[in-house]
Design a protein around this motif. Sequence first.
Motif, PDB file in Angstrom:
ATOM      1  N   ILE A 163      35.571  12.146  -2.041  1.00  0.00           N
ATOM      2  CA  ILE A 163      34.278  11.442  -2.007  1.00  0.00           C
ATOM      3  C   ILE A 163      33.156  12.475  -1.873  1.00  0.00           C
ATOM      4  CG2 ILE A 163      32.867   9.784  -0.737  1.00  0.00           C
ATOM      5  CD1 ILE A 163      35.479   8.494   0.253  1.00  0.00           C
ATOM      6  N   LEU A 164      33.381  13.448  -1.014  1.00  0.00           N
ATOM      7  CA  LEU A 164      32.373  14.502  -0.829  1.00  0.00           C
ATOM      8  C   LEU A 164      32.136  15.260  -2.138  1.00  0.00           C
ATOM      9  CD1 LEU A 164      30.481  16.262   0.822  1.00  0.00           C
ATOM     10  CD2 LEU A 164      32.483  17.501   1.695  1.00  0.00           C
ATOM     11  N   LEU A 165      33.205  15.566  -2.848  1.00  0.00           N
ATOM     12  CA  LEU A 165      33.070  16.252  -4.148  1.00  0.00           C
ATOM     13  C   LEU A 165      32.095  15.472  -5.051  1.00  0.00           C
ATOM     14  CD1 LEU A 165      36.085  17.537  -6.274  1.00  0.00           C
ATOM     15  CD2 LEU A 165      34.218  16.294  -7.336  1.00  0.00           C
ATOM     16  N   GLY A 166      32.331  14.178  -5.152  1.00  0.00           N
ATOM     17  CA  GLY A 166      31.476  13.354  -6.018  1.00  0.00           C
ATOM     18  C   GLY A 166      30.036  13.321  -5.536  1.00  0.00           C
ATOM     19  N   LEU A 167      29.841  13.275  -4.209  1.00  0.00           N
ATOM     20  CA  LEU A 167      28.474  13.186  -3.675  1.00  0.00           C
ATOM     21  C   LEU A 167      27.709  14.491  -3.874  1.00  0.00           C
ATOM     22  CD1 LEU A 167      29.203  11.177  -0.412  1.00  0.00           C
ATOM     23  CD2 LEU A 167      28.059  10.364  -2.492  1.00  0.00           C
ATOM     24  N   ILE A 168      28.406  15.621  -3.779  1.00  0.00           N
ATOM     25  CA  ILE A 168      27.730  16.904  -4.026  1.00  0.00           C
ATOM     26  C   ILE A 168      27.239  16.933  -5.480  1.00  0.00           C
ATOM     27  CG2 ILE A 168      28.065  19.406  -4.208  1.00  0.00           C
ATOM     28  CD1 ILE A 168      30.171  19.080  -1.896  1.00  0.00           C
ATOM     29  N   LEU A 169      28.099  16.506  -6.407  1.00  0.00           N
ATOM     30  CA  LEU A 169      27.694  16.519  -7.821  1.00  0.00           C
ATOM     31  C   LEU A 169      26.569  15.522  -8.087  1.00  0.00           C
ATOM     32  CD1 LEU A 169      31.129  16.961  -9.611  1.00  0.00           C
ATOM     33  CD2 LEU A 169      29.396  18.699  -9.075  1.00  0.00           C
ATOM     34  N   ARG A 170      26.600  14.375  -7.417  1.00  0.00           N
ATOM     35  CA  ARG A 170      25.506  13.402  -7.590  1.00  0.00           C
ATOM     36  C   ARG A 170      24.196  13.974  -7.061  1.00  0.00           C
ATOM     37  NH1 ARG A 170      29.989  10.253  -7.410  1.00  0.00           N
ATOM     38  NH2 ARG A 170      29.972   8.394  -8.733  1.00  0.00           N
ATOM     39  N   ALA A 171      24.272  14.701  -5.942  1.00  0.00           N
ATOM     40  CA  ALA A 171      23.048  15.324  -5.399  1.00  0.00           C
ATOM     41  C   ALA A 171      22.505  16.352  -6.393  1.00  0.00           C
ATOM     42  CB  ALA A 171      23.351  15.972  -4.050  1.00  0.00           C
ATOM     43  N   ILE A 172      23.394  17.132  -6.994  1.00  0.00           N
ATOM     44  CA  ILE A 172      22.968  18.149  -7.974  1.00  0.00           C
ATOM     45  C   ILE A 172      22.361  17.469  -9.204  1.00  0.00           C
ATOM     46  CG2 ILE A 172      23.896  19.869  -9.595  1.00  0.00           C
ATOM     47  CD1 ILE A 172      25.850  20.655  -7.276  1.00  0.00           C
ATOM     48  N   GLU A 173      22.986  16.381  -9.632  1.00  0.00           N
ATOM     49  CA  GLU A 173      22.456  15.621 -10.773  1.00  0.00           C
ATOM     50  C   GLU A 173      21.054  15.090 -10.442  1.00  0.00           C
ATOM     51  OE1 GLU A 173      23.621  14.862 -13.780  1.00  0.00           O
ATOM     52  OE2 GLU A 173      22.780  12.917 -14.347  1.00  0.00           O
ATOM     53  N   GLY A 174      20.903  14.574  -9.226  1.00  0.00           N
ATOM     54  CA  GLY A 174      19.596  14.036  -8.812  1.00  0.00           C
ATOM     55  C   GLY A 174      18.518  15.107  -8.779  1.00  0.00           C
ATOM     56  N   LEU A 175      18.904  16.318  -8.422  1.00  0.00           N
ATOM     57  CA  LEU A 175      17.928  17.423  -8.365  1.00  0.00           C
ATOM     58  C   LEU A 175      17.717  18.066  -9.733  1.00  0.00           C
ATOM     59  CD1 LEU A 175      19.178  19.198  -5.095  1.00  0.00           C
ATOM     60  CD2 LEU A 175      17.085  17.859  -5.350  1.00  0.00           C
ATOM     61  N   ASP A 176      18.558  17.655 -10.691  1.00  0.00           N
ATOM     62  CA  ASP A 176      18.482  18.194 -12.057  1.00  0.00           C
ATOM     63  C   ASP A 176      18.654  19.717 -12.072  1.00  0.00           C
ATOM     64  OD1 ASP A 176      18.330  17.821 -14.754  1.00  0.00           O
ATOM     65  OD2 ASP A 176      16.150  17.995 -14.844  1.00  0.00           O
ATOM     66  N   LEU A 177      19.609  20.192 -11.282  1.00  0.00           N
ATOM     67  CA  LEU A 177      19.831  21.642 -11.208  1.00  0.00           C
ATOM     68  C   LEU A 177      20.730  22.097 -12.349  1.00  0.00           C
ATOM     69  CD1 LEU A 177      20.386  22.070  -7.378  1.00  0.00           C
ATOM     70  CD2 LEU A 177      18.359  22.719  -8.712  1.00  0.00           C
ATOM     71  N   ASP A 178      20.526  23.327 -12.752  1.00  0.00           N
ATOM     72  CA  ASP A 178      21.336  23.937 -13.809  1.00  0.00           C
ATOM     73  C   ASP A 178      22.533  24.629 -13.150  1.00  0.00           C
ATOM     74  OD1 ASP A 178      22.400  25.420 -15.841  1.00  0.00           O
ATOM     75  OD2 ASP A 178      20.571  26.580 -16.262  1.00  0.00           O
ATOM     76  N   MET A 179      23.727  24.169 -13.507  1.00  0.00           N
ATOM     77  CA  MET A 179      24.928  24.747 -12.892  1.00  0.00           C
ATOM     78  C   MET A 179      25.058  26.246 -13.188  1.00  0.00           C
ATOM     79  SD  MET A 179      26.633  22.489 -11.056  1.00  0.00           S
ATOM     80  CE  MET A 179      28.389  22.143 -11.031  1.00  0.00           C
ATOM     81  N   LYS A 180      24.387  26.709 -14.213  1.00  0.00           N
ATOM     82  CA  LYS A 180      24.448  28.150 -14.525  1.00  0.00           C
ATOM     83  C   LYS A 180      23.672  28.969 -13.501  1.00  0.00           C
ATOM     84  CE  LYS A 180      25.358  28.209 -19.460  1.00  0.00           C
ATOM     85  NZ  LYS A 180      25.298  26.795 -19.811  1.00  0.00           N
ATOM     86  N   ARG A 181      22.812  28.279 -12.748  1.00  0.00           N
ATOM     87  CA  ARG A 181      22.030  28.975 -11.718  1.00  0.00           C
ATOM     88  C   ARG A 181      22.618  28.715 -10.335  1.00  0.00           C
ATOM     89  NH1 ARG A 181      20.822  32.750 -13.434  1.00  0.00           N
ATOM     90  NH2 ARG A 181      19.611  33.148 -11.544  1.00  0.00           N
TER      91      ARG A 181
END
Length: 252
Positions: free
Chosen positions: A26-44
């Motif tokens: 569940i935590l894995l999914g929430l971390i990715l949702r937070a990153i999606e919400g912030l619109d962060l670039d995974m390359k950074r």
Amino acid sequence: MARALHKYLRDEVKSTPFCPGCGHGILLGLILRAIEGLDLDMKRMLFVSGIGCAAWIPSPNFRADTLHTLHGRAVAFATGAKLVNPDLHVVVISGDGDLSSIGGNHLIHAARRNIDLTVICANNMVYGMTGGQVAPTTPTGALSATTPVGNPFRPFDLTRLVKAAGGAYVARGSVTRPYDLMGYIARAIETPAFSFVEVLSPCPTQFGRRNRLDSVPDAFDHLNRMCGSWAGLDPETVLDADHLVLGEFTDG
Ligand SMILES: Cc1ncc(C[n+]2csc(CCOP(=O)(O)OP(=O)(O)O)c2C)c(N)n1
Ligand SMILES: [Mg+2]
């Protein structure tokens, strides 16, 4: 949303290391949702973990640079990576044993130095991967593989510890309160200074089995009860082994 998250995951990873009912997924999914919400670039971004079940959250799952390091040393590796790549968002994701037992000094000194890292600590109150031994976060009286008649010691209050050491953003959430937790993770990642999120995550296999929380719903109910009625209170007012205060514990 699940489809949106797909782009953050490595296609070649076909299985999960987590037991049924483990909160780490569940935590894995929430971390990715937070990153999606912030619109962060995974390359950074760089994700750093130590050793333990929680250390498998970013690595090998996240489609980003991940460093799966030595037990207790994730914060040290992350510090080095941040110093030579100051533009990277460096996020440590690891377990309570990894970060607060063998890695405890790295944690408090990174907070003291206010290194610009985000540390997400998956606290299942036990050393899960190695068979359920007592951890510095195990509640007083709880049964574990190495405390068969009950843990005689009091647990660390990790949020208070990190805040006292100098953490700029400090929060405690639970996978049983996912929306609040996702907000804490997002705000921690956004903080341009040392940020720390403690995440209560049930471990039915090791902690639950020994503490009469045999079923997955029982393990989740237990955690929810521990956190439930205390949510929103000032962390300075209440803390004991059976009651945890959730929230953001940051001045001003
Ligand atoms: C130097 C060293 N000491 C001990 C270990 C054994 N070890 C591996 S993971 C772990 C505990 C992990 O607990 P935690 O960080 O809470 O993660 P969990 O599995 O509970 O998610 C231990 C003691 C190790 N790998 N290396
Ligand atoms: Mg643990």
